[in-house]
Write a protein that holds these residues in place. Structure first.
Motif, PDB file in Angstrom:
ATOM      1  N   THR A  11       0.823  -1.207   0.000  1.00 39.23           N
ATOM      2  CA  THR A  11       0.000   0.000   0.000  1.00 39.23           C
ATOM      3  C   THR A  11       0.857   1.257   0.000  1.00 39.23           C
ATOM      4  O   THR A  11       0.564   2.227  -0.715  1.00 39.23           O
ATOM      5  CB  THR A  11      -0.942  -0.009   1.222  1.00 39.23           C
ATOM      6  N   MET A  12       1.932   1.264   0.766  1.00 38.69           N
ATOM      7  CA  MET A  12       2.804   2.439   0.817  1.00 38.69           C
ATOM      8  C   MET A  12       3.448   2.696  -0.534  1.00 38.69           C
ATOM      9  O   MET A  12       3.564   3.850  -0.974  1.00 38.69           O
ATOM     10  CB  MET A  12       3.891   2.227   1.885  1.00 38.69           C
ATOM     11  N   ASN A  13       3.880   1.639  -1.215  1.00 40.79           N
ATOM     12  CA  ASN A  13       4.458   1.821  -2.543  1.00 40.79           C
ATOM     13  C   ASN A  13       3.439   2.397  -3.513  1.00 40.79           C
ATOM     14  O   ASN A  13       3.764   3.268  -4.327  1.00 40.79           O
ATOM     15  CB  ASN A  13       4.986   0.477  -3.071  1.00 40.79           C
ATOM     16  N   GLN A  14       2.202   1.920  -3.424  1.00 38.90           N
ATOM     17  CA  GLN A  14       1.173   2.455  -4.309  1.00 38.90           C
ATOM     18  C   GLN A  14       0.852   3.909  -3.970  1.00 38.90           C
ATOM     19  O   GLN A  14       0.585   4.715  -4.866  1.00 38.90           O
ATOM     20  CB  GLN A  14      -0.084   1.586  -4.236  1.00 38.90           C
ATOM     21  N   HIS A  15       0.929   4.265  -2.685  1.00 41.28           N
ATOM     22  CA  HIS A  15       0.745   5.672  -2.296  1.00 41.28           C
ATOM     23  C   HIS A  15       1.811   6.540  -2.950  1.00 41.28           C
ATOM     24  O   HIS A  15       1.521   7.627  -3.472  1.00 41.28           O
ATOM     25  CB  HIS A  15       0.855   5.812  -0.782  1.00 41.28           C
ATOM     26  N   GLN A  16       3.060   6.081  -2.892  1.00 39.15           N
ATOM     27  CA  GLN A  16       4.164   6.850  -3.463  1.00 39.15           C
ATOM     28  C   GLN A  16       3.990   7.026  -4.968  1.00 39.15           C
ATOM     29  O   GLN A  16       4.221   8.112  -5.512  1.00 39.15           O
ATOM     30  CB  GLN A  16       5.500   6.157  -3.164  1.00 39.15           C
ATOM     31  N   ILE A  17       3.593   5.959  -5.637  1.00 38.49           N
ATOM     32  CA  ILE A  17       3.380   6.050  -7.086  1.00 38.49           C
ATOM     33  C   ILE A  17       2.228   7.003  -7.383  1.00 38.49           C
ATOM     34  O   ILE A  17       2.304   7.837  -8.289  1.00 38.49           O
ATOM     35  CB  ILE A  17       3.106   4.651  -7.676  1.00 38.49           C
ATOM     36  N   ALA A  18       1.139   6.880  -6.611  1.00 34.44           N
ATOM     37  CA  ALA A  18      -0.012   7.753  -6.829  1.00 34.44           C
ATOM     38  C   ALA A  18       0.364   9.220  -6.642  1.00 34.44           C
ATOM     39  O   ALA A  18      -0.064  10.090  -7.405  1.00 34.44           O
ATOM     40  CB  ALA A  18      -1.138   7.365  -5.864  1.00 34.44           C
ATOM     41  N   LYS A  19       1.190   9.489  -5.634  1.00 35.95           N
ATOM     42  CA  LYS A  19       1.529  10.888  -5.327  1.00 35.95           C
ATOM     43  C   LYS A  19       2.526  11.463  -6.325  1.00 35.95           C
ATOM     44  O   LYS A  19       2.401  12.609  -6.752  1.00 35.95           O
ATOM     45  CB  LYS A  19       2.089  10.977  -3.908  1.00 35.95           C
ATOM     46  N   TRP A  20       3.517  10.667  -6.731  1.00 36.00           N
ATOM     47  CA  TRP A  20       4.652  11.237  -7.443  1.00 36.00           C
ATOM     48  C   TRP A  20       4.730  10.880  -8.927  1.00 36.00           C
ATOM     49  O   TRP A  20       5.535  11.485  -9.650  1.00 36.00           O
ATOM     50  CB  TRP A  20       5.958  10.798  -6.765  1.00 36.00           C
ATOM     51  N   MET A  69      -8.226   1.035   4.766  1.00 34.36           N
ATOM     52  CA  MET A  69      -8.908   1.832   3.748  1.00 34.36           C
ATOM     53  C   MET A  69      -9.254   3.213   4.279  1.00 34.36           C
ATOM     54  O   MET A  69      -9.135   4.212   3.570  1.00 34.36           O
ATOM     55  CB  MET A  69     -10.174   1.097   3.305  1.00 34.36           C
ATOM     56  N   THR A  70      -9.645   3.275   5.557  1.00 38.65           N
ATOM     57  CA  THR A  70      -9.932   4.576   6.173  1.00 38.65           C
ATOM     58  C   THR A  70      -8.682   5.443   6.181  1.00 38.65           C
ATOM     59  O   THR A  70      -8.734   6.650   5.884  1.00 38.65           O
ATOM     60  CB  THR A  70     -10.433   4.378   7.612  1.00 38.65           C
ATOM     61  N   GLN A  71      -7.537   4.820   6.487  1.00 40.18           N
ATOM     62  CA  GLN A  71      -6.276   5.554   6.490  1.00 40.18           C
ATOM     63  C   GLN A  71      -5.959   6.083   5.096  1.00 40.18           C
ATOM     64  O   GLN A  71      -5.516   7.217   4.935  1.00 40.18           O
ATOM     65  CB  GLN A  71      -5.149   4.635   6.981  1.00 40.18           C
ATOM     66  N   VAL A  72      -6.212   5.259   4.084  1.00 34.40           N
ATOM     67  CA  VAL A  72      -5.976   5.685   2.700  1.00 34.40           C
ATOM     68  C   VAL A  72      -6.838   6.898   2.377  1.00 34.40           C
ATOM     69  O   VAL A  72      -6.348   7.901   1.840  1.00 34.40           O
ATOM     70  CB  VAL A  72      -6.284   4.535   1.712  1.00 34.40           C
ATOM     71  N   LEU A  73      -8.121   6.826   2.705  1.00 32.99           N
ATOM     72  CA  LEU A  73      -9.030   7.923   2.386  1.00 32.99           C
ATOM     73  C   LEU A  73      -8.616   9.210   3.094  1.00 32.99           C
ATOM     74  O   LEU A  73      -8.649  10.297   2.503  1.00 32.99           O
ATOM     75  CB  LEU A  73     -10.462   7.546   2.782  1.00 32.99           C
ATOM     76  N   GLU A  74      -8.206   9.093   4.353  1.00 31.78           N
ATOM     77  CA  GLU A  74      -7.799  10.282   5.106  1.00 31.78           C
ATOM     78  C   GLU A  74      -6.503  10.858   4.568  1.00 31.78           C
ATOM     79  O   GLU A  74      -6.362  12.078   4.417  1.00 31.78           O
ATOM     80  CB  GLU A  74      -7.657   9.933   6.590  1.00 31.78           C
ATOM     81  N   ALA A  79      -3.264   6.273 -14.244  1.00 31.69           N
ATOM     82  CA  ALA A  79      -2.637   5.147 -13.547  1.00 31.69           C
ATOM     83  C   ALA A  79      -3.640   4.562 -12.564  1.00 31.69           C
ATOM     84  O   ALA A  79      -4.254   5.294 -11.783  1.00 31.69           O
ATOM     85  CB  ALA A  79      -1.378   5.589 -12.811  1.00 31.69           C
ATOM     86  N   ILE A  80      -3.823   3.232 -12.630  1.00 28.94           N
ATOM     87  CA  ILE A  80      -4.732   2.528 -11.726  1.00 28.94           C
ATOM     88  C   ILE A  80      -3.909   1.808 -10.669  1.00 28.94           C
ATOM     89  O   ILE A  80      -2.970   1.083 -10.990  1.00 28.94           O
ATOM     90  CB  ILE A  80      -5.577   1.492 -12.485  1.00 28.94           C
ATOM     91  N   MET A  81      -4.270   2.000  -9.412  1.00 29.48           N
ATOM     92  CA  MET A  81      -3.694   1.231  -8.304  1.00 29.48           C
ATOM     93  C   MET A  81      -4.768   0.274  -7.797  1.00 29.48           C
ATOM     94  O   MET A  81      -5.786   0.720  -7.247  1.00 29.48           O
ATOM     95  CB  MET A  81      -3.262   2.150  -7.152  1.00 29.48           C
ATOM     96  N   ALA A  82      -4.601  -1.004  -8.025  1.00 27.55           N
ATOM     97  CA  ALA A  82      -5.561  -2.005  -7.562  1.00 27.55           C
ATOM     98  C   ALA A  82      -4.988  -2.716  -6.345  1.00 27.55           C
ATOM     99  O   ALA A  82      -3.995  -3.430  -6.441  1.00 27.55           O
ATOM    100  CB  ALA A  82      -5.847  -3.012  -8.667  1.00 27.55           C
ATOM    101  N   ASP A  83      -5.607  -2.519  -5.201  1.00 32.88           N
ATOM    102  CA  ASP A  83      -5.072  -3.040  -3.934  1.00 32.88           C
ATOM    103  C   ASP A  83      -6.182  -3.782  -3.192  1.00 32.88           C
ATOM    104  O   ASP A  83      -6.991  -3.169  -2.505  1.00 32.88           O
ATOM    105  CB  ASP A  83      -4.555  -1.868  -3.095  1.00 32.88           C
ATOM    106  N   SER A  84      -6.292  -5.130  -3.296  1.00 37.55           N
ATOM    107  CA  SER A  84      -5.374  -5.945  -4.058  1.00 37.55           C
ATOM    108  C   SER A  84      -6.178  -6.945  -4.904  1.00 37.55           C
ATOM    109  O   SER A  84      -7.315  -7.277  -4.548  1.00 37.55           O
ATOM    110  CB  SER A  84      -4.427  -6.700  -3.125  1.00 37.55           C
TER     111      SER A  84
END
Length: 588
Positions: free
Chosen positions: A241-250, A268-273, A327-332
């Protein structure tokens, strides 16, 4: 709408209905008094089988089933970006206002806001000949994204009516197109599209440019192309999830579609926040202004989980058709496959390996193959890049989902549990990961970064491979018995691991690294390697070289040199020459 049948049997989310002679496969239906949303997945002479996307508790035989005449579809129009949906594109904010923080079954809300007025610039002219995909209007959806309203793909003809520029809702008619048969099509800001049908394109192009993530081990060692497919497999706690966050952001994608498919509710709540708080480094505004989130947690109905990835990829294709790179991040995808397995079991289908259905591979293919770098119907170019996280149980990469995904994707970032336990992030194992996009991207790298980039990459990977081979010996007899020519390999591989492969997502400089800095870092590491090898070949012990501070200096350049301070690398190369001359003088 009309009554089409009655319930004959209920098995969890799977409902059998009789009296449904005119049902169609993949048609949307409403089930029971609460009008639960379902999809027809099997039809026989006697009955139709329906998967229900909501909790079926309370349903009973002889409850009515109502057909809609429509395939399971999503609404595509302004209001998608910056929104948060469930697996079948129901907006969670609107559901919360309707039913509270828990989703009540049978809640019905519009997929997109039907009352909001959008500033609309009409591009069509009366008398103009148009075809599917042509741009009809521009709508500023967010401050970062202009929504380009398009003629639906299978509509063509002459524009007979055009509204003036102004404010319109998504259901207002902004133009009318009439074909040769005098059939009229009303053009609105929104259109519907079935989620399991790929949107048409003019041509699939060869991928030729990388999706730049700012993560060194991804960009430099195992790149993925825009329009490509990548898998991110790893056990619990390895950083998917952290790697996908980095890709999504940068990443240099224009739009991000994040699909939380069957993940834990608190995660999922953490992701949304977090996504709500993140700043877009490209614009300085909220990252959500170019992001769409699809949240389908592990306690939500499994049928909706199965639909969620198709919902996400259909939204991505829609924005691709506008000329955006998505870019699509599918988790998982593992959780999605588990939903397939549960539904397959309830349908009493013959199980294949580990209980997964025999069609697991083909279903994965229908998802991943919707990625691509396309020439759209309107002549623009856009891409959909799919990055799917895989969560093999117990970290066993030989299980079916990982193996079938590996067959489909061309970029495989293996997350290693031992690296994550050692706090080495990204925990991507450089020995078992690979990218097959290098030949496609070579021209782009040579033109935009320099011919040295891929040459340095090869040398870095060779160094890491040599270290791996030597570590087999070290485990048996220790490193002290190795000759200095091999000790220098171990020392420089350590510099690569700690100074290049390891990256700090919370550091100002290190969270994102441009390609030019990545190249210069590899150049400096390899220059130190060459000088150290030369000194050792002269008979100078490795123990003497290690007394110098230069090795730690190179490890720390990721923190010491900013992303816009490239001249400092020239000073470092001079410092390496000084190290070589000093050691040579003192020991010759």
């Amino acid at each position: 709408m009309e009554q089409a049948g009655i319930i004959a049997g209920i098995n969890g989310p799977v409902v059998a209905a009789k009296g449904c002679d005119d049902f169609r496969m993949s048609e949307t239906v409403y089930v029971g008094k609460s009008r639960l949303i379902g999809e027809v997945i099997k039809i026989t002479k006697e009955e139709a089988t329906i998967q229900v996307f909501e909790d079926t508790s309370g349903l009973k035989p002889k409850d009515v089933v109502v057909k809609t005449g429509k395939l399971l579809s999503v609404t595509l129009g302004p209001g998608i970006v910056s929104n948060i949906f469930d697996g079948i594109e129901r907006p969670l904010k609107a559901i919360k206002e309707e039913s509270g923080i828990f989703i009540e079954k049978g809640v019905h809300v519009s997929n997109l806001d039907t009352e909001k007025l959008w500033d609309t610039q009409i591009l069509l002219k009366e008398g103009q000949e148009v075809k599917g995909g042509d741009f009809a209007a521009n709508v500023p959806e967010t401050s970062s994204i202009t929504h380009k309203v398009m003629i639906p793909p299978f509509v063509s003809g002459k524009v007979t009516e055009v509204k003036p520029d102004g404010q319109y809702t998504i259901n207002d008619t902004i133009a009318v197109v009439e074909n040769d048969s005098k059939v009229r099509f009303e053009i609105k800001l929104a259109q519907e599209w079935p989620i399991k049908t790929p949107r048409p394109v003019k041509k699939r192009n060869t991928v030729s440019a990388p999706l730049i993530t700012g993560q060194r081990i991804m960009d430099a060692l195992f790149p993925v192309a825009k329009g490509g497919m990548a898998a991110l497999p790893g056990g619990f706690g390895t950083g998917k999830t952290m790697n996908q966050h980095q890709i999504a952001k940068w990443s240099n994608a224009d739009i991000i579609v994040y699909i939380g498919c069957g993940e834990r509710g608190n995660e999922m709540t953490q992701v949304l926040e977090e996504f709500g708080d993140l700043k877009d480094p490209r614009t300085g505004k909220a990252l959500m202004e170019r992001t769409t989130l699809i949240a389908n947690t592990s306690n939500m109905p499994v049928a909706a989980r199965e639909a969620s990835i198709y919902t996400g990829v259909t939204i991505a294709e829609y924005y691709r058709d506008m000329g955006y790179h998505v870019a699509i991040m599918a988790d998982s995808t593992s959780r999605w496959a588990e939903a397939l397995r549960e539904l397959s079991g309830r349908l009493e289908e013959m199980p294949a390996e580990e209980g997964f259905p025999a069609y697991l591979a083909s279903r994965l293919a229908t998802f991943y193959e919707r990625a691509g770098y396309m020439e759209n119907l309107n002549g623009t170019e856009g891409s959909v890049t799919i990055i799917g996280a895989v969560s093999p149980q117990g970290g066993d990469f030989s299980e079916p989902v990982t193996q079938n995904t590996k067959r489909l994707v061309r970029c495989f970032w293996t997350l290693d549990r031992n690296l994550s336990y050692a706090r080495h992030f990204p925990a991507i194992n450089w020995l078992t990961s690979y990218s097959e996009y290098l030949d496609d991207l070579e021209g782009w790298y040579n033109k935009n970064v320099g011919v040295e980039f891929l040459k340095y990459r090869t040398e870095i990977l060779k160094l890491l491979q040599e270290e791996s081979d030597l570590m087999e010996i070290v485990k048996l007899i220790g490193s002290d018995v190795l000759p200095d020519s091999q000790k220098v390999v171990l020392e420089l591989a350590k510099v690569v691991r700690l100074g290049f492969a390891q990256q700090n997502a919370y550091h100002t400089f290190d969270t994102y690294v441009p390609l030019e800095k990545q190249k210069r870092m590899m150049e400096v590491i390899l220059a130190l390697y060459e000088k150290a090898k030369k000194l050792v070949s002269m008979g100078i012990p490795m123990s003497v070289l290690k007394k110098e501070d230069i090795f730690n200096r190179i490890i720390n350049i990721k923190y010491d040199i900013g992303n816009d301070e490239m001249p400092k690398f020239d000073a470092l190369l001079t410092e390496i020459d000084g190290f070589y001359n000093k050691v040579y003088r003192e020991n010759s």
